[in-house]
Design an enzyme around this catalytic site. Structure first.
Site, PDB file in Angstrom:
ATOM      1  CB  SER A 240      -0.925   0.001   1.212  1.00  0.00           C
ATOM      2  OG  SER A 240      -0.182   0.232   2.383  1.00  0.00           O
ATOM      3  CE  LYS A 241      -3.011   3.019  -1.141  1.00  0.00           C
ATOM      4  NZ  LYS A 241      -3.647   2.027  -0.285  1.00  0.00           N
ATOM      5  NE  ARG A 242       0.492   0.222   5.979  1.00  0.00           N
ATOM      6  CZ  ARG A 242       1.187  -0.803   6.458  1.00  0.00           C
ATOM      7  NH1 ARG A 242       2.376  -0.600   6.983  1.00  0.00           N
ATOM      8  NH2 ARG A 242       0.687  -2.017   6.426  1.00  0.00           N
ATOM      9  CG  HIS A 243       4.313  -0.867   2.274  1.00  0.00           C
ATOM     10  ND1 HIS A 243       2.999  -1.254   2.132  1.00  0.00           N
ATOM     11  CD2 HIS A 243       4.718  -1.335   3.465  1.00  0.00           C
ATOM     12  CE1 HIS A 243       2.645  -1.952   3.191  1.00  0.00           C
ATOM     13  NE2 HIS A 243       3.659  -2.011   4.014  1.00  0.00           N
ATOM     14  N   GLY A 244       5.982   3.365   0.507  1.00  0.00           N
ATOM     15  CA  GLY A 244       6.792   4.069  -0.473  1.00  0.00           C
ATOM     16  C   GLY A 244       6.251   3.816  -1.854  1.00  0.00           C
TER      17      GLY A 244
END
Length: 496
Positions: free
Chosen positions: A254-258
């Site tokens: 997801s987006k929080r993984h860069g």
RNA sequence: GGCCCUGUGGUCAAGUGGUUAAGACACCGCUCUUUCAAGGCGGUAACAGGGGUUCGACUCCCCUCAGGGUCACCA
């Protein structure tokens, strides 16, 4: 008799193309090409709330950039179009009506609120939340009453509650689901638009898809879809569920993984060839152990049998390594073309200059590309060839500018260069070496401060390559400027 | 929670009953060298656990554990 292989990639346009989606598309493409089949792109935009046109454009752009060219689909056409589900509503309605007529599906008047409430109750009671078939046997009277209340019905499929549904998966083998865990799921929403599990089946059949290759998250949907195939009297395609790509912490990407979207990787300076190569290696492996290869080799060797079953955690470090490889091995003109947008974006050159300075840029790239892993890095690494040095790396200053004779040495070096008629690697190196020899110094004692003076850094290409490309005038100018800087900041002083 | 899938080094990943359990990335040395890379050489590191089956299990079966997926009028 074997039908021509036809596969499809069917993204929903609710966001950008993820690397997971790209990998699924890639495997479909490889499989199609390997079998001389057809690769279809179909846009699953039945979610009227979330589908966005910009997403479609972005997905197509990403796929083209990666070289994932589809044979049939948007902007391409084909004999089985249209390739947007939103343009195929008639077909779904017709097939749903057929199911209704044959008594294989029925209208359900339960509202989303009622459904949610019941679901919650069941959860509370510790039971699996499933629709219990309330509207399965509604009489005309009930129906009329509901209609009179203004309820808009959905259509549900009658799913057998006994027996099992078996998925024969090429990658996973035989997977058995008890029908008792299935319920009468919705195939047409109250707005007359089909749900995924229905539209997908109708289209795969209509488009003569022979192999459904998709991510593992769809494995649990497959028994439902098989029920649709059966109800509709369609022949089953072959299924292959490829493992998921997970983030480094083992959770879903997801987006929080860069960076997770193809465009983000592109903007960070990754080459499409590197991404393709890397993605091919995630969940699949070639016959030999050579891990650097292009799409042609992948096409030649790709089989679903060699796709493994385990979810893969993507590793940017390895992608970066592969990217570095392509950065230095790909055609120099190609890399030069690729680097220009990065330089423009960083303000190193302007769009207009890029044409005029093309050869110069190319030579700078040639000198530096061994040392960079991404286009972004490379653009920074060659910036000094285009812009004057404005600051000197601190640890370099301590090391090379703080010696007693630092400024004087640079000045002498500059003079030696200035005297040269011929300005080549050999002549400049000779000039430096004879100067240091005559002073009883090692060449390195001049080389390092000079590098710092003309590039602002302690690391980079061989000094004489830099000097020659930068040119006599600019090199000398920067050396004198550095000498001034040293005097101003005082020899022996620490970096400012 | 129900159902389903999966389990080889930190990561990717070969391996399909008998192997010194490949290779790659990362990491650590050495080497090359005007720096940094690249290259070359070498090193650390793995079959989740427990039961079976078998002369013999990483490979087959069962259980446990762990991770993931899925249970929507999203796809």
């Amino acid at each position: 008799m074997t039908d021509k292989v036809r596969v499809r990639f069917a993204p929903s346009p609710t966001g950008s193309l993820h690397i997971g989606g790209a990998r699924t598309a890639l495997f479909n493409l490889l499989f199609a090409r390997h079998n001389n089949g057809v690769f279809v792109l179909r846009i699953e935009d039945t979610d009227t709330e979330r589908s966005r046109e910009e997403s479609v454009a972005q997905i197509l752009r990403s796929m083209r950039w990666l070289g994932l060219d589809w044979d049939e689909g948007p902007e391409k056409g084909g004999d089985y179009g249209p390739y947007f589900q939103s343009q195929r509503l008639e077909l779904y309605r017709r097939e749903a009506q057929r199911l209704l007529d044959e008594g294989k599906a029925y209208y359900c008047y339960c509202t989303p609120e009622e459904l949610a409430a019941r679901r919650e109750e069941m959860m509370k009671a510790g039971k699996a939340p499933r629709y219990e078939g309330l509207c399965r046997n509604l009489c005309d009277e009930d129906r009329k009453r509901y209609e009179a209340e203004g309820r808009k019905p959905v259509i549900r499929l009658k799913v057998p509650q006994e027996g099992q549904t078996v998925v024969e998966d090429i990658i996973r083998g035989t997977v058995v689901f008890e029908n008792s865990v299935l319920d009468d799921f919705i195939i047409m929403k109250s707005n007359g638009v089909p749900t995924y599990n229905f539209a997908c089946v109708v289209d795969d059949h209509a488009m003569k898809i022979t192999h459904v290759i998709r991510a593992e998250e769809h494995l649990s949907n497959t028994p439902k879809q098989i029920q649709v195939y059966k109800a509709l009297g369609y022949e089953l395609p072959r299924f292959a569920h490829v493992p998921m790509i997970l983030a480094p912490d083992r959770s879903k990407l997801s987006k929080r993984h860069g960076a997770t979207s193809v465009e983000e990787f592109r903007d960070q300076g990754y080459l499409s060839q590197a991404i393709i190569n890397y993605l091919t290696l995630l969940g699949w492996s070639p016959l030999d152990s050579e891990e650097i290869f292009d799409m042609d080799k992948a096409v030649r060797e790709f089989t679903l049998e060699r796709v493994n079953k385990t979810a893969a955690i993507y590793d940017v470090k390895k992608l970066t390594w592969i990217n570095g490889h392509y950065l230095r091995e790909l055609d120099l003109d190609y890399i030069t073309d690729q680097i220009i947008p990065f330089m423009v974006k960083k303000g190193i050159i302007t769009e207009e200059e890029s044409g005029k300075k093309y050869e110069y840029i190319k030579q700078a790239v040639a000198l530096s590309r061994d040392r960079s892993k991404t286009l972004d890095e490379l653009a920074d690494a060659i910036a000094f060839f285009f812009k004057d040095v404005t600051e000197y790396e601190e640890k370099g200053v301590k090391k090379h500018f703080c010696k007693e004779n630092a400024a004087e040495l640079l000045l002498k070096g500059a003079e030696a260069l200035e005297r040269l008629d011929e300005f080549t690697h050999e002549s400049t190196e000779h000039a430096f070496r004879s100067l240091t020899d005559s002073m009883g110094l090692k060449a390195a004692e001049l080389i390092h401060p000079t590098r710092l003076a003309i590039t602002g850094r302690t690391v980079g290409p061989g000094l004489f390559e830099i000097i020659v490309l930068l040119g006599k005038e600019e090199t000398v100018k920067r050396m004198r400027k550095a000498a001034d800087w040293i005097r101003k900041h005082g020899a022996g002083a620490s970096a400012s």
